[in-house]
Each structure stands twice: as structure tokens, then as C-alpha cells.
Write an enzyme that holds these catalytic residues in place. Structure first.
Site, PDB file in Angstrom:
ATOM      1  N   LYS A   1      38.828  46.451  36.485  1.00 56.25           N
ATOM      2  CA  LYS A   1      37.535  46.033  37.192  1.00 56.25           C
ATOM      3  C   LYS A   1      36.522  46.991  36.452  1.00 56.25           C
ATOM      4  O   LYS A   1      35.312  46.676  36.302  1.00 56.25           O
ATOM      5  CB  LYS A   1      37.454  45.850  38.646  1.00 56.25           C
ATOM      6  CG  LYS A   1      38.269  44.794  38.969  1.00 56.25           C
ATOM      7  CD  LYS A   1      37.767  43.951  40.116  1.00 56.25           C
ATOM      8  CE  LYS A   1      38.766  42.645  40.412  1.00 56.25           C
ATOM      9  NZ  LYS A   1      38.501  41.704  41.308  1.00 56.25           N
TER      10      LYS A   1
ATOM     11  N   GLU B   1      30.786  48.889  45.063  1.00 53.95           N
ATOM     12  CA  GLU B   1      29.826  47.717  44.560  1.00 53.95           C
ATOM     13  C   GLU B   1      29.052  47.279  45.567  1.00 53.95           C
ATOM     14  O   GLU B   1      29.598  47.033  46.901  1.00 53.95           O
ATOM     15  CB  GLU B   1      30.640  46.594  44.011  1.00 53.95           C
ATOM     16  CG  GLU B   1      30.189  45.697  42.906  1.00 53.95           C
ATOM     17  CD  GLU B   1      31.089  44.734  42.194  1.00 53.95           C
ATOM     18  OE1 GLU B   1      32.004  44.926  41.671  1.00 53.95           O
ATOM     19  OE2 GLU B   1      31.214  43.585  42.988  1.00 53.95           O
TER      20      GLU B   1
ATOM     21  N   HIS C   1      37.728  34.634  49.955  1.00 57.54           N
ATOM     22  CA  HIS C   1      37.700  34.891  48.604  1.00 57.54           C
ATOM     23  C   HIS C   1      38.307  34.125  47.721  1.00 57.54           C
ATOM     24  O   HIS C   1      38.883  34.490  46.743  1.00 57.54           O
ATOM     25  CB  HIS C   1      37.924  36.438  48.594  1.00 57.54           C
ATOM     26  CG  HIS C   1      37.268  37.240  49.255  1.00 57.54           C
ATOM     27  ND1 HIS C   1      35.902  37.538  48.800  1.00 57.54           N
ATOM     28  CD2 HIS C   1      37.256  38.192  50.345  1.00 57.54           C
ATOM     29  CE1 HIS C   1      35.310  38.404  49.613  1.00 57.54           C
ATOM     30  NE2 HIS C   1      36.106  38.702  50.468  1.00 57.54           N
TER      31      HIS C   1
ATOM     32  N   ARG D   1      43.066  34.362  31.031  1.00 53.12           N
ATOM     33  CA  ARG D   1      43.976  33.364  31.427  1.00 53.12           C
ATOM     34  C   ARG D   1      43.430  32.045  31.593  1.00 53.12           C
ATOM     35  O   ARG D   1      42.300  31.901  31.664  1.00 53.12           O
ATOM     36  CB  ARG D   1      45.102  33.602  32.282  1.00 53.12           C
ATOM     37  CG  ARG D   1      44.164  33.600  33.646  1.00 53.12           C
ATOM     38  CD  ARG D   1      45.172  33.706  35.209  1.00 53.12           C
ATOM     39  NE  ARG D   1      44.395  34.182  36.136  1.00 53.12           N
ATOM     40  CZ  ARG D   1      43.685  33.468  36.907  1.00 53.12           C
ATOM     41  NH1 ARG D   1      43.311  32.328  36.699  1.00 53.12           N
ATOM     42  NH2 ARG D   1      42.790  34.170  38.118  1.00 53.12           N
TER      43      ARG D   1
END
Lengths: 177, 503
Positions: free
Chosen positions: B115, B202, B237, B294
């Protein structure tokens, strides 16, 4: 004529079924409907039910329903799917309880693993007071962490779940009293 | 390229087999012990057993997959999504064995799989990222240092695993005093889930939408972004409902966000199919979130509004063809499409998995409906894998009609033997906030909390009476219980005769 006691939605209904050819007269409590029944497969019925117009002014409406019937492995009840709505039903006194009342009332709640998995967290200790719907144990299965919750207010009377342990379906994890 | 091994199972393996057949390519299925009867095994041209049911011993075994490819004489491998689809070692192992990997390069998977590295790539392409740390927190950083970093980012913030995905290794911190324990918990969860304890910080945006951009990129420098997908309806999520286009994206924002996505992909020399995820705040500002290297679960809705076949394009790109899709076509949706992920879960019991045998199944069909499924009647939903049984998608001329069509399809979808999330979707699609498009990524967890365990579909009195009537008729008509071990063939003939006699 066959008689059944059917528990649905927390009520017991008396149902009588009488057959004439491929037509059935079904009496629910004190009201009789006439149904044409086609069996599609072992778990699916198509019903065309006459519903009398209350004023008798027109011909009966012939309402069509497709229903599925399958046993619910977890509770031993039947799950009747009326369109997209699953309805839990118990025939002839197979102890039927609505899920949210399962082990409710006065008896202890015996919380079992609903599927094989791994205990990832135990959120209570023996003797803890708990509230209804409070998460007690987290079981990991099918790539997901699943919270198992208390069905009633009470105290943790027995605690069999241990973090990191693998359990089989039906293994007793917690008793709330 | 003549023969493709599909290193996956379930609906996505079936989806890829269908593309192979349409392109006159042979398909090779692999299966674990519990998947011997699965639909992908029944539909493929060849099938190879790769081990026990636990994913670690079968679908995640690179050596066994490469060996199955060798034994079958396959010349290419499609990884699907999940399992090894974003594993750079698998992509490299395929290439090392002389196989074409239908996906990006191992290097691109590795870069975008981290990430923090992916955020760096987005920044270099001039694309805004959510404010946060540039690098993973040092393993030996003191809690004072971490607290100072957190203060400079601002609260509330998220502690996220560098190797993360699916909401694992992720913690929200509102109160600075919870920071240290959240970092510890995220690290240990990340270590268990991904084998890498690295985390970063974050800022948490208030009420963002999750908007993502599908891309195709060939080996000749062409990168084509597609009209956005709206994926804000999430539970813990995990996406639950996706649609395209997004009600919140104006033509101007679409032009901006799709160009930004293409710039990120170009910057890392990306090839094949991928998706760039963004968060969009209440003012329409967007931030790079991550890239999925993907095919996405929700790719069918993009296919429905563009008429392009993403899996066929993956294969065509992998064999070196030029991506000659008109970019305007990819960016201009025809109508509107919605997807519901149908899970073997009991929505009325906290979405607990409901594994077991599907005894009856009739998926929805008819105009504008697409059902991508690996399930059939007679199959068990195994406990070892993701419990998604089907992706039900609806296309119509506009959003209200697509919602109406999806509700029609949900009412038609017949499944018995397991609980599914169909009743939940019936409820969700009748919510005024959903119809009006008033939602963000916090919407679903909020309404589920407010629901507090009440059933999504309360059977009306008439429905309960019909259920009672049906249960009585079913019991009256059922033949006496056969002997415990199934009875003889003669018995079954009699049962059939009795059923026949009913009509």
C-alpha cells in the site's frame, strides 16, 4: 382428513387437510381455502389458492404461490420460502422457537458453534454479566470472523470456548444463565 | 495460446471457462477434495485434483498448480480473483515454467501490492492520496514517535496493514490514547493474515464514497479506463452491492478520475486488467486508495454497460493482441447496472455463514439479468471458502429501472436448504436512502446497527398463513420417511410414481 398443529410466528395454528382428486381443502383455524397443488420437486410446491371475494360479487381470485420447503439443520424446523421470504415453521410440536427467542424465556442459553471453525476471541469471562445481543465469542469460518451473541440477559455460567481452539459444528461454547 | 489452466474455483472459475469456450480455447479446472462435484469441474474440458480442502493445501499451492499445468499441457494460467491472484511469486512461477500468466507482471503485482509503494506510485503520477505516512512505521519506532506522526496526520485516523486487504489489519483510532493499542493489534492481525506486520497511518475521511475505475492495458502502451463503479455499500469493509455508473459522479469528475487512474497505471507500466480504487469526499475531491492487480468480483456490471468482455480481453492482451477498444465506448455507459453478492449467510442472524446442502435452486433470469454462479442444487456450500454463491446483476435503461428489475429478480430467485442474503437485498433495495443514492461507505454498517438484529423481511400475516398451509400440504404429501440409509431403488420408483400421481 389429516390434522396438523403448526407453529409459525410464535403462534400455534390448527390446520386440517382434506383431499378430493388433485384439489385440497385446507382449513386454517376456522377458515377454509381450496388449493390446487403441483409438486415441482421434493422441495418445491406450486399452489393455486382460491380466495373468496368477501362480498361474493365476483368469482374467487386464484392466487398463485411458489413455495420451497426444506429442513433447517440448525433448529430442526422447516424453512418455508414464500417467494423470497423465509418463514420458520414447526409441524406437530417439533420444538419451534423463533430464533431471537431461542433458549430465551427462563431457561439457560446454550450457545453452540453454528459451523466448524476456529475460536479467535473470547470476549467474556466466567461469571460476567451479559446483556442480550452482546457479542460473546468470535469464530473464524469461511474466511470471515463471526460474532456469536448472547440471546438473553444473564450471567456467563459456563465457558468452554478457548482462544485458538478449533471447534466442530454444535460444540458447546458458552452457557448464559 | 490453446489451453488455459484456471487456478481458482467457484463462480469465477466458471466465468473464465465460459470465456475460454467462446474463444475456442481448452479449459483446465483444478479442484480440492470437497470440490470434486463443483460446477467448474463439471464444465471444464479437463480437471486435476490438487489436494485437501483447506486452501493452504490446494488452491494456494503454487507447486501443485504449476504441476497441473504441466501435466495438462496448458500454455497459460488465469488466476481469477482471491487465492493467488495477487501473489507475485505465483505470477513469477508461472512465467518461470514457460506459462503465460493472464494478468500483470510479477513486478507490477509486487509494487501495487504494497500500500505504501502504491501510494508513492500514485503521487508520482500526480494523483492525490489520502493524507498519511509515506513509509511503513518503523518496527522499532517508539510510541512517542508514532504519536507525533499521528498528530501531524490528524484524527480520526486509520492504522492499516501495508500488505492489507479485506479490512484485515485495519483499526480506526478516534482518541489519541487508543493509538498504541490499535497499532499493536493491527500489527499482530497483519502478521497473521499476510505474514507481514508492517502498518502505516492514514487519515480517515468523513463519510467518503468508494468509487473505482476499471482499466485494461496492453503490451503496446495502450491504457483504457472504464466508466466508474460505485462500491460504497459495504459491510465491514466488504463490498455487498456495486453499481455503474455512480449517481455521485458528474461527467467532469468522471473525466478527471478516469484520467488519474490511467496515469497511475501508465506510470508503473501496468498491463492486463486492473482496478484503481478511490475515496471521494463530500466535496467531490478524490483520493487514491489502492490498486487491485487482477479481475474484480464486480466486473460483470462494467461488461453490462459497455458491452465489452473483460475476461476475453484479459486473454487477448496476454497473447499480445492490441487493445483496439474505442476509449469513448469504455467511458460511456449504456444504461445502468447493479450487482448483489448473494452469500450463504443468514442476514437475520448477524450474517453468520450458512453452509450446507442446496436442495433446490432456480436463479433469476429473463430480460437484463445475469447470474454468475458456481452453485447448483445438490451441491454443498463448503465451509473452507468464501461463502458467496452467486453474483446477481441487473441491467436496465436507467437506475430506477435497474433497481426495479433487481427487485423483480430477487423475488424470482429461489433457493432452499441454506439461508442466503436475498431477503436482505430485498430490504436494502426498498430503502429510500438507497433509491435516492444517499449513501457512503459508513451507510450500511450504520443501518445494520440501527436494525439491531430485527429480521429484514418480517413475514406479513398472509405470508405466515401461506407458510402454514404449505407446510401442512408438504407433510401430507410427503411419502413416509425412507429407511435411514436411503432405501432401495424400488422405493424411489414408488416415490416417483406417487409424485406423478399427484398431477
Amino acid at each position: 382428513m389429516q390434522h396438523f398443529e403448526i407453529e409459525v410466528g410464535g403462534r400455534t395454528r390448527r390446520v386440517a387437510v382434506a383431499r378430493t382428486g388433485d384439489k385440497f381443502a385446507v382449513t386454517l383455524d376456522d377458515r377454509t381455502v381450496h388449493a390446487d397443488v403441483a409438486r415441482i420437486d421434493a422441495h418445491t410446491l406450486s399452489l393455486v389458492v382460491d380466495t373468496e371475494c368477501p362480498t361474493g360479487a365476483t368469482d374467487p381470485v386464484r392466487a398463485a404461490f411458489e413455495v420451497t420447503i426444506a429442513p433447517d439443520a440448525a433448529t430442526g424446523q422447516l424453512i418455508v420460502g414464500v417467494g423470497p421470504t423465509p418463514v420458520a415453521v414447526a409441524v406437530n410440536g417439533r420444538r419451534a422457537r423463533r430464533r431471537d427467542e431461542a433458549s430465551g424465556g427462563n431457561g439457560p442459553q446454550r450457545l453452540s458453534a453454528p459451523m466448524p471453525g476456529k475460536i479467535v476471541r473470547v470476549l467474556v469471562k466466567s461469571g460476567d454479566p451479559v446483556r442480550a445481543r452482546q457479542p460473546l465469542v468470535v469464530v473464524e469460518a469461511m474466511k470471515m470472523e463471526n460474532e456469536l451473541r448472547a440471546g438473553r440477559d444473564g450471567l456467563v455460567a459456563e465457558l468452554h470456548a478457548r482462544e485458538g481452539e478449533s471447534v466442530d459444528a454444535g460444540a458447546l461454547l458458552v452457557v448464559v444463565q | 495460446m490453446k489451453k488455459i489452466l484456471i487456478a481458482n474455483r467457484g463462480e469465477i472459475a466458471v466465468r473464465i471457462i465460459r470465456a475460454c469456450r467462446e474463444m475456442d480455447l481448452s479449459s483446465v479446472a483444478v479442484y480440492s477434495e470437497c470440490d470434486r462435484s463443483a460446477l467448474h469441474v463439471r464444465l471444464a474440458d479437463e480437471a486435476y485434483a490438487i489436494g485437501p480442502s483447506a486452501p493452504r493445501e490446494s488452491y494456494l499451492r503454487i507447486d501443485r498448480l504449476v504441476d497441473a499445468a504441466r501435466r495438462s499441457g496448458a500454455d497459460a494460467v488465469h488466476p481469477g480473483y482471491g487465492f493467488l491472484a495477487e501473489n507475485e511469486d505465483f505470477a513469477a512461477a508461472c512465467v518461470g515454467a514457460g506459462l503465460t500468466f493472464i494478468g500483470p507482471t510479477a513486478r507490477a503485482i509486487e509494487t501495487m501490492g504494497s500500500k505504501t509503494a502504491a501510494r508513492g506510485a500514485a503521487k508520482r503520477a500526480g494523483v492525490p492520496v489520502v493524507p498519511g505516512t509515506e513509509d511503513p512505521l518503523g518496527a522499532d519506532a517508539t510510541s512517542e514517535e508514532i504519536a507525533a506522526t499521528a498528530q501531524s496526520i490528524g484524527y480520526p485516523l486509520l492504522v492499516k496493514a501495508v500488505a492489507g486487504g479485506g479490512g484485515k489489519g485495519m483499526r480506526t483510532v478516534v482518541d489519541p490514547s487508543d493509538l498504541a493499542s490499535a497499532v499493536g493489534a493491527a500489527r499482530s492481525e497483519a502478521a497473521t493474515a499476510f505474514g507481514d506486520p508492517a502498518v502505516y497511518l492514514e487519515r480517515e475521511l468523513p463519510r467518503p464514497r468508494h468509487i473505482e475505475v476499471q482499466l485494461l492495458a496492453d503490451h503496446h502502451g495502450a491504457v483504457v479506463p472504464f466508466v466508474e463503479r460505485e462500491c460504497s455499500i459495504q459491510r465491514r469493509h466488504q463490498k455487498v452491492v456495486e453499481e455503474t455508473p455512480s449517481i455521485a459522479v458528474t461527467p467532469a469528475l468522471r473525466a478527471e478520475i478516469t484520467s488519474a487512474a490511467a496515469a497511475v497505471a501508465k506510470g508503473v507500466g501496468y498491463t492486463n486488467a486492473g482496478t484503481i480504487e478511490f475515496l471521494v469526499d463530500e466535496n467531490g475531491r478524490f483520493y487514491f486508495l489502492e490498486m487491485n492487480t487482477r479481475l474484480q468480483v464486480e466486473h460483470p456490471i462494467t461488461e453490462m454497460v459497455t458491452g465489452l468482455d473483460l475476461v476475453q480481453w484479459q486473454i487477448r492482451i496476454a497473447r499480445g493482441e492490441r487493445l483496439d477498444v474505442d476509449p469513448a465506448r469504455a467511458l460511456t455507459p449504456t444504461g445502468h447496472a447493479i450487482e448483489c453478492r448473494v452469500y450463504a449467510e443468514d442476514p437475520d442472524n448477524n450474517f453468520l455463514p450458512s453452509p450446507g446442502r442446496i436442495v433446490a435452486l432456480r436463479p433469476a433470469a429473463g430480460p437484463g439479468i445475469r447470474d454468475d454462479s458456481g452453485a447448483t442444487a445438490g451441491l454443498d456450500v463448503p465451509i473452507f471458502y468464501d461463502p458467496m454463491i452467486s453474483k446477481l446483476a441487473a441491467w436496465a435503461e436507467d437506475r430506477p429501472r435497474a433497481i426495479a428489475r433487481m427487485r423483480r429478480a430477487l423475488a424470482e430467485y429461489l433457493v432452499a436448504g441454506i439461508r442466503t442474503t436475498v431477503p436482505f437485498f430485498t430490504w436494502l433495495l426498498s430503502q429510500p436512502d438507497f433509491s435516492a443514492g444517499r449513501f457512503d461507505t459508513t451507510y450500511l454498517d450504520g443501518v445494520l446497527k440501527a436494525q439491531n438484529g430485527r429480521p429484514f423481511v418480517e413475514p406479513a400475516a398472509g405470508v405466515e398463513e401461506m407458510a402454514a398451509i404449505a407446510a401442512a400440504l408438504h407433510t401430507a404429501l410427503s411419502p413416509a420417511r425412507p429407511p435411514a440409509n436411503g432405501g432401495s431403488t424400488g422405493g424411489r420408483w414408488k416415490t416417483e410414481a406417487r409424485l406423478e400421481g399427484l398431477r
